[in-house]
Design a protein around this motif. Structure first.
Motif, PDB file in Angstrom:
ATOM      1  N   ARG A 165       0.721  -1.261  -0.006  1.00  0.00           N
ATOM      2  CA  ARG A 165      -0.088  -0.170  -0.143  1.00  0.00           C
ATOM      3  C   ARG A 165       0.990   1.312  -0.024  1.00  0.00           C
ATOM      4  O   ARG A 165       1.920   1.192   0.605  1.00  0.00           O
ATOM      5  CB  ARG A 165      -0.961  -0.006   1.287  1.00  0.00           C
ATOM      6  CG  ARG A 165      -1.999  -1.006   1.262  1.00  0.00           C
ATOM      7  CD  ARG A 165      -2.555  -1.028   2.694  1.00  0.00           C
ATOM      8  NE  ARG A 165      -3.632  -2.016   2.637  1.00  0.00           N
ATOM      9  CZ  ARG A 165      -3.675  -3.110   2.996  1.00  0.00           C
ATOM     10  NH1 ARG A 165      -2.344  -3.795   3.334  1.00  0.00           N
ATOM     11  NH2 ARG A 165      -4.675  -4.176   3.069  1.00  0.00           N
ATOM     12  N   THR A 166       0.264   2.512  -0.513  1.00  0.00           N
ATOM     13  CA  THR A 166       1.004   3.637  -0.500  1.00  0.00           C
ATOM     14  C   THR A 166       0.052   4.488  -0.328  1.00  0.00           C
ATOM     15  O   THR A 166      -1.135   4.719  -0.551  1.00  0.00           O
ATOM     16  CB  THR A 166       1.949   3.784  -1.530  1.00  0.00           C
ATOM     17  OG1 THR A 166       2.642   5.153  -1.363  1.00  0.00           O
ATOM     18  CG2 THR A 166       1.022   4.096  -2.745  1.00  0.00           C
ATOM     19  N   THR A 167       0.416   5.782   0.063  1.00  0.00           N
ATOM     20  CA  THR A 167      -0.687   7.164  -0.143  1.00  0.00           C
ATOM     21  C   THR A 167      -0.846   7.445  -1.528  1.00  0.00           C
ATOM     22  O   THR A 167      -0.137   7.703  -2.174  1.00  0.00           O
ATOM     23  CB  THR A 167       0.125   8.169   0.856  1.00  0.00           C
ATOM     24  OG1 THR A 167       0.311   7.840   2.230  1.00  0.00           O
ATOM     25  CG2 THR A 167      -0.689   9.382   0.457  1.00  0.00           C
ATOM     26  N   ILE A 197      -6.127  19.220   7.901  1.00  0.00           N
ATOM     27  CA  ILE A 197      -7.039  18.357   7.431  1.00  0.00           C
ATOM     28  C   ILE A 197      -8.095  17.603   8.341  1.00  0.00           C
ATOM     29  O   ILE A 197      -7.415  17.748   9.593  1.00  0.00           O
ATOM     30  CB  ILE A 197      -6.009  17.341   6.596  1.00  0.00           C
ATOM     31  CG1 ILE A 197      -5.084  16.429   7.952  1.00  0.00           C
ATOM     32  CG2 ILE A 197      -5.276  17.656   5.464  1.00  0.00           C
ATOM     33  CD1 ILE A 197      -5.765  15.527   8.306  1.00  0.00           C
ATOM     34  N   LEU A 198      -8.673  17.243   7.809  1.00  0.00           N
ATOM     35  CA  LEU A 198      -9.860  16.538   8.538  1.00  0.00           C
ATOM     36  C   LEU A 198      -9.790  15.120   8.288  1.00  0.00           C
ATOM     37  O   LEU A 198      -9.872  14.746   7.089  1.00  0.00           O
ATOM     38  CB  LEU A 198     -11.409  17.204   8.282  1.00  0.00           C
ATOM     39  CG  LEU A 198     -12.508  16.468   8.977  1.00  0.00           C
ATOM     40  CD1 LEU A 198     -12.350  16.613  10.401  1.00  0.00           C
ATOM     41  CD2 LEU A 198     -13.912  16.959   8.196  1.00  0.00           C
ATOM     42  N   VAL A 199      -9.686  14.305   9.404  1.00  0.00           N
ATOM     43  CA  VAL A 199      -9.517  12.771   9.133  1.00  0.00           C
ATOM     44  C   VAL A 199     -10.821  12.216   8.940  1.00  0.00           C
ATOM     45  O   VAL A 199     -11.877  12.526   9.643  1.00  0.00           O
ATOM     46  CB  VAL A 199      -8.999  12.201  10.452  1.00  0.00           C
ATOM     47  CG1 VAL A 199      -8.960  10.695  10.367  1.00  0.00           C
ATOM     48  CG2 VAL A 199      -7.629  12.579  10.710  1.00  0.00           C
ATOM     49  N   GLY A 200     -11.089  11.564   7.792  1.00  0.00           N
ATOM     50  CA  GLY A 200     -12.175  10.988   7.489  1.00  0.00           C
ATOM     51  C   GLY A 200     -12.706   9.327   7.990  1.00  0.00           C
ATOM     52  O   GLY A 200     -11.836   8.953   9.173  1.00  0.00           O
ATOM     53  N   LYS A 201     -13.103   8.497   7.337  1.00  0.00           N
ATOM     54  CA  LYS A 201     -13.045   6.959   7.784  1.00  0.00           C
ATOM     55  C   LYS A 201     -11.707   6.326   7.732  1.00  0.00           C
ATOM     56  O   LYS A 201     -10.721   6.740   7.068  1.00  0.00           O
ATOM     57  CB  LYS A 201     -13.715   6.426   6.469  1.00  0.00           C
ATOM     58  CG  LYS A 201     -14.389   4.919   7.030  1.00  0.00           C
ATOM     59  CD  LYS A 201     -14.934   4.252   5.632  1.00  0.00           C
ATOM     60  CE  LYS A 201     -15.387   2.746   6.160  1.00  0.00           C
ATOM     61  NZ  LYS A 201     -15.979   2.118   5.158  1.00  0.00           N
ATOM     62  N   VAL A 202     -11.545   5.901   8.895  1.00  0.00           N
ATOM     63  CA  VAL A 202     -10.277   5.189   9.037  1.00  0.00           C
ATOM     64  C   VAL A 202     -10.395   3.498   9.215  1.00  0.00           C
ATOM     65  O   VAL A 202     -11.480   3.016   9.892  1.00  0.00           O
ATOM     66  CB  VAL A 202      -9.330   5.753  10.747  1.00  0.00           C
ATOM     67  CG1 VAL A 202      -8.524   4.887  10.929  1.00  0.00           C
ATOM     68  CG2 VAL A 202      -9.481   7.219  10.406  1.00  0.00           C
ATOM     69  N   TYR A 262      -2.745   1.670   9.401  1.00  0.00           N
ATOM     70  CA  TYR A 262      -4.388   1.945   8.756  1.00  0.00           C
ATOM     71  C   TYR A 262      -4.217   2.831   7.605  1.00  0.00           C
ATOM     72  O   TYR A 262      -3.462   3.237   7.051  1.00  0.00           O
ATOM     73  CB  TYR A 262      -4.755   3.151  10.040  1.00  0.00           C
ATOM     74  CG  TYR A 262      -4.714   2.547  11.441  1.00  0.00           C
ATOM     75  CD1 TYR A 262      -5.930   2.075  11.997  1.00  0.00           C
ATOM     76  CD2 TYR A 262      -3.446   2.681  12.408  1.00  0.00           C
ATOM     77  CE1 TYR A 262      -5.807   1.776  13.084  1.00  0.00           C
ATOM     78  CE2 TYR A 262      -3.548   2.319  13.688  1.00  0.00           C
ATOM     79  CZ  TYR A 262      -5.012   1.742  14.197  1.00  0.00           C
ATOM     80  OH  TYR A 262      -5.095   1.329  15.392  1.00  0.00           O
ATOM     81  N   GLU A 263      -5.493   2.781   7.131  1.00  0.00           N
ATOM     82  CA  GLU A 263      -5.853   3.522   5.935  1.00  0.00           C
ATOM     83  C   GLU A 263      -6.794   4.612   6.471  1.00  0.00           C
ATOM     84  O   GLU A 263      -7.744   4.301   7.055  1.00  0.00           O
ATOM     85  CB  GLU A 263      -6.318   2.714   4.695  1.00  0.00           C
ATOM     86  CG  GLU A 263      -5.426   2.062   4.006  1.00  0.00           C
ATOM     87  CD  GLU A 263      -5.655   1.304   2.617  1.00  0.00           C
ATOM     88  OE1 GLU A 263      -5.067   1.581   1.781  1.00  0.00           O
ATOM     89  OE2 GLU A 263      -6.710   0.606   2.777  1.00  0.00           O
ATOM     90  N   ALA A 264      -6.440   5.836   6.049  1.00  0.00           N
ATOM     91  CA  ALA A 264      -7.581   6.773   6.370  1.00  0.00           C
ATOM     92  C   ALA A 264      -7.743   7.717   5.035  1.00  0.00           C
ATOM     93  O   ALA A 264      -7.107   7.996   4.306  1.00  0.00           O
ATOM     94  CB  ALA A 264      -6.810   7.752   7.388  1.00  0.00           C
ATOM     95  N   ASN A 279      -7.866  12.836  -0.310  1.00  0.00           N
ATOM     96  CA  ASN A 279      -6.686  11.740  -0.221  1.00  0.00           C
ATOM     97  C   ASN A 279      -7.118  10.541   0.322  1.00  0.00           C
ATOM     98  O   ASN A 279      -7.927  10.511   1.111  1.00  0.00           O
ATOM     99  CB  ASN A 279      -5.419  12.554   0.133  1.00  0.00           C
ATOM    100  CG  ASN A 279      -4.081  12.058  -0.073  1.00  0.00           C
ATOM    101  OD1 ASN A 279      -4.215  11.095  -0.762  1.00  0.00           O
ATOM    102  ND2 ASN A 279      -3.363  12.634   0.181  1.00  0.00           N
ATOM    103  N   ARG A 280      -6.168   9.661   0.203  1.00  0.00           N
ATOM    104  CA  ARG A 280      -6.440   8.454   0.856  1.00  0.00           C
ATOM    105  C   ARG A 280      -4.883   7.934   1.340  1.00  0.00           C
ATOM    106  O   ARG A 280      -4.080   7.760   0.369  1.00  0.00           O
ATOM    107  CB  ARG A 280      -7.032   7.162   0.189  1.00  0.00           C
ATOM    108  CG  ARG A 280      -7.187   6.026   0.873  1.00  0.00           C
ATOM    109  CD  ARG A 280      -7.940   4.759   0.183  1.00  0.00           C
ATOM    110  NE  ARG A 280      -8.466   3.621   0.932  1.00  0.00           N
ATOM    111  CZ  ARG A 280      -9.310   3.622   1.763  1.00  0.00           C
ATOM    112  NH1 ARG A 280     -10.077   4.671   2.106  1.00  0.00           N
ATOM    113  NH2 ARG A 280      -9.669   2.619   2.487  1.00  0.00           N
ATOM    114  N   VAL A 281      -4.660   7.861   2.606  1.00  0.00           N
ATOM    115  CA  VAL A 281      -3.444   7.843   3.244  1.00  0.00           C
ATOM    116  C   VAL A 281      -3.183   6.791   3.885  1.00  0.00           C
ATOM    117  O   VAL A 281      -4.190   6.115   4.242  1.00  0.00           O
ATOM    118  CB  VAL A 281      -2.925   9.090   3.836  1.00  0.00           C
ATOM    119  CG1 VAL A 281      -2.980  10.379   2.956  1.00  0.00           C
ATOM    120  CG2 VAL A 281      -3.975   9.332   4.973  1.00  0.00           C
TER     121      VAL A 281
END
Length: 632
Positions: free
Chosen positions: A518-520, A530-535, A570-572, A584-586
């Motif tokens: 995986r990568t950002t 930034i605002l953290v969304g679904k984790v 984690y993916e967020a 973004n998905r990081v």
């Protein structure tokens, strides 16, 4: 017939044989896929299929780093990789271009000379100036946006403003945002009378600076020099000033901000202000908030007459490092040296003062506020004044208190906001700072394993590597190789890889054949709130094995891959703070076990606490990767 033609004939023969063997059906499949089976990318694809069994779509970001070598070039360069002389005959630059490598660029041999009037260079790059502005009377030269944003700027000024009168030279935004900057000023302003020289924003945000000022302002008369922002926020590298202001008369030099917030920068001042008359040098902010700085002042102000040297804030807030002042103001006459706020830091380094003011007449040396862990050897027994010498015990106690409460002002300044964070922040609805996650290194590709395996990767092989990739990159290669040769930390398994096949091998050796990489997704959100969304926690958010691979600066794409114990991955989603739109998905990795980390690690400086006391999380930056087992 040359080597390239021979391999082309061989390739055509092999292609014809392959057609006959495979038959018409297989031939149609190959045409439909438009994939030549002899390219480096095709070979990597087959290797992936043979060693990865997670049945997920192939990751495009991983294969985008495959070598672009076509079948003919792959065969040619594989044959020649172990023979530098043969490679040179084909053309090293051809090899670098075909394989998408970062090599020593051909330096444009441009000898520029100034006319009688002033010159304005608005956008200028990689030029060699020979005998520029010599003997100029009045006028001014301005260099704006000089070699900015280049990978490998190599600039040389030989005999600049020599014997000029009343001439002003200005360098604004010099080599900013460069990757590996090589700058040389030989014989700058020698014998100049009056006038001034100014460097604003010199080598700011450079990754690996190598700067050298030789015979700078020698025998000048009242020629004023100013460095406003010198190598601020650089990473690694070295700087040297040799024979700076020697035998000058009334030559004021000012460094307003020298190496501020730099990381592991070495500075050397040799023969600085030697035999000068009425010198006036001021360092207002030297090495402030630096991480592990190494400064060496040798033969500084020796034999000077009525000189004044001032360090207003030296190494304020720096983290460890070491400084050496050797033969400082030796045999000078009525020299005045002042250190205000010297080495006031939360984490001690090493200072060595040897032959300080020795043999001088009526010296006046003042330390208003002096840090800890210092050594004075053979210094003048008169004229030295310590207004406030901080006792090590008191400072250590205060530093410990600051660390435990996370109120370390020094650390907050040199560790980028958002670079490290706690696991509790990684939840939906959190607003936090995002560091700069952009990959600022030059674009490169992996080498095919068949070629990489023939190029040595060791400190002992550097002379040979210089012949292949160029002497300019010697220090770059030495730094990456040294990090790769370092013994692993406690619990760490590590390997540096220069081919996609090698990375697959290391990842599967730790995680098995079901490994997922995986990568950002992109760099959106860098250096902003930034605002953290679904984790989503990988493997249910449980502690898991992983392999993280970080880019190294090297001619071809090399990754430092390592596996450490006790991590969660984690993916967020990242959202715009105001609009809540996804941008973004990081990927983030949280280190649960930090007991083997150094107490001076940037994470503890930024967050407080110490090894083993807290978990530490960080993002995966652009082009870095994290491997983990498939979700169970």
């Amino acid at each position: 017939m040359d080597a390239r033609s021979s391999f082309l004939a061989l390739f055509l023969l092999l292609s014809l044989s392959l057609s006959l063997v495979l038959g018409k059906t297989a031939e149609k499949d190959l045409v439909a896929a438009k994939t030549n089976p002899f390219t480096a990318r095709a070979a990597l694809t087959r290797y992936w299929d043979a060693h990865i069994s997670n049945h997920l779509p192939k990751p495009a970001f991983f294969f985008s780093k495959a070598s672009p070598l076509n079948a003919v070039d792959l065969a040619v360069f594989t044959k020649l990789a172990s023979d530098e002389d043969a490679l040179a005959r084909i053309g090293i630059q051809s090899f670098c271009s075909s394989a998408n490598l970062f090599c020593q660029s051909d330096v444009v041999s441009t000898a520029a000379r100034a006319g009688s009037q002033g010159s304005d260079f608005a956008v200028y790059s990689n030029k060699q100036f020979v005998n520029y502005g010599s003997g100029k009377l009045g006028g001014s030269d301005s260099f704006n946006n000089y070699s900015n944003g280049l990978n490998l700027p190599t600039d040389s000024f030989a005999r600049y403003s020599r014997d000029s009168t009343g001439h002003a030279g200005s360098f604004s935004s010099y080599a900013r945002d460069a990757n590996v900057a090589n700058g040389t000023f030989a014989s700058y302003g020698a014998g100049a009378t009056g006038g001034s020289g100014g460097f604003d924003s010199y080598d700011t945000l450079v990754n690996v600076p190598h700067l050298h000022f030789a015979s700078y302002d020698q025998s000048a008369n009242n020629h004023k020099l100013s460095f406003s922002s010198y190598t601020a926020e650089t990473n690694s590298g070295d700087e040297s000033f040799s024979s700076y202001g020697r035998a000058g008369n009334g030559a004021p030099a000012e460094f307003k901000s020298y190496a501020d917030q730099a990381n592991t920068v070495g500075s050397t001042f040799t023969g600085y202000g030697e035999s000068g008359n009425g010198a006036n040098d001021t360092f207002r902010g030297y090495g402030g908030n630096g991480n592990n700085p190494h400064n060496n002042f040798k033969s500084y102000g020796n034999g000077g007459n009525a000189g004044v040297d001032s360090f207003a804030s030296y190494r304020d807030g720096a983290n460890v490092g070491d400084d050496t002042f050797q033969t400082y103001a030796k045999n000078s006459n009525s020299a005045k040296v002042s250190f205000g706020n010297y080495g006031k830091t939360f984490n001690e380094g090493t200072d060595l003062f040897k032959e300080y003011g020795k043999g001088s007449k009526n010296p006046a040396v003042g330390f208003k506020e002096y840090g800890l862990n210092t050594t004075f050897r053979s210094y003048a027994d008169k004229g030295i004044n310590f207004a406030m010498y901080t006792k090590p015990g008191a400072v250590e106690n205060r530093a410990s208190e600051k660390q435990s409460t996370g109120q370390n002002r020094a650390g907050k300044s040199w560790v980028e906001p958002g670079k490290f964070f706690r696991e509790a922040e990684l939840k939906q609805g959190t607003v936090m700072m995002m560091p700069d996650i952009r990959d600022k290194m030059p674009q490169r590709s992996f080498l095919p394993r068949a070629i990489a395996s023939k190029l040595p990767f060791s400190t002992n092989a550097l002379p040979r590597l210089k012949r292949v990739f160029g002497a300019t990159l010697e220090r770059v290669m030495a730094g990456s190789i040294s990090e790769c040769e370092r013994a692993p930390s406690r619990g760490e398994t590590k390997r540096c890889v220069g081919s996609g096949e090698d990375m697959i091998d290391f990842a599967t050796s730790v995680l098995g054949r079901s490994a997922v990489v995986r990568t950002t997704e992109n760099v959106n959100g860098s250096k902003s709130k930034i605002l953290v969304g679904k984790v989503v926690g990988i493997n249910g958010g449980k502690v898991t094995k992983s392999v993280s691979c970080h880019r190294s600066l090297y001619p071809y794409l090399v990754y430092y891959c390592h596996s450490v114990p006790e991590v969660r991955v984690y993916e967020a989603e990242l959202l715009e703070v105001e609009t809540r739109q996804k941008m973004n998905r990081v990927v983030a990795i949280c280190h649960v076990d930090t007991s083997a980390w150094s107490r001076t690690h940037g994470a503890f400086v930024a967050l407080g606490s110490g090894p083993g006391e807290i978990e530490v999380c960080h993002w995966i930056f652009e082009n870095d990767m994290t491997w983990s087992s498939a979700d169970v």
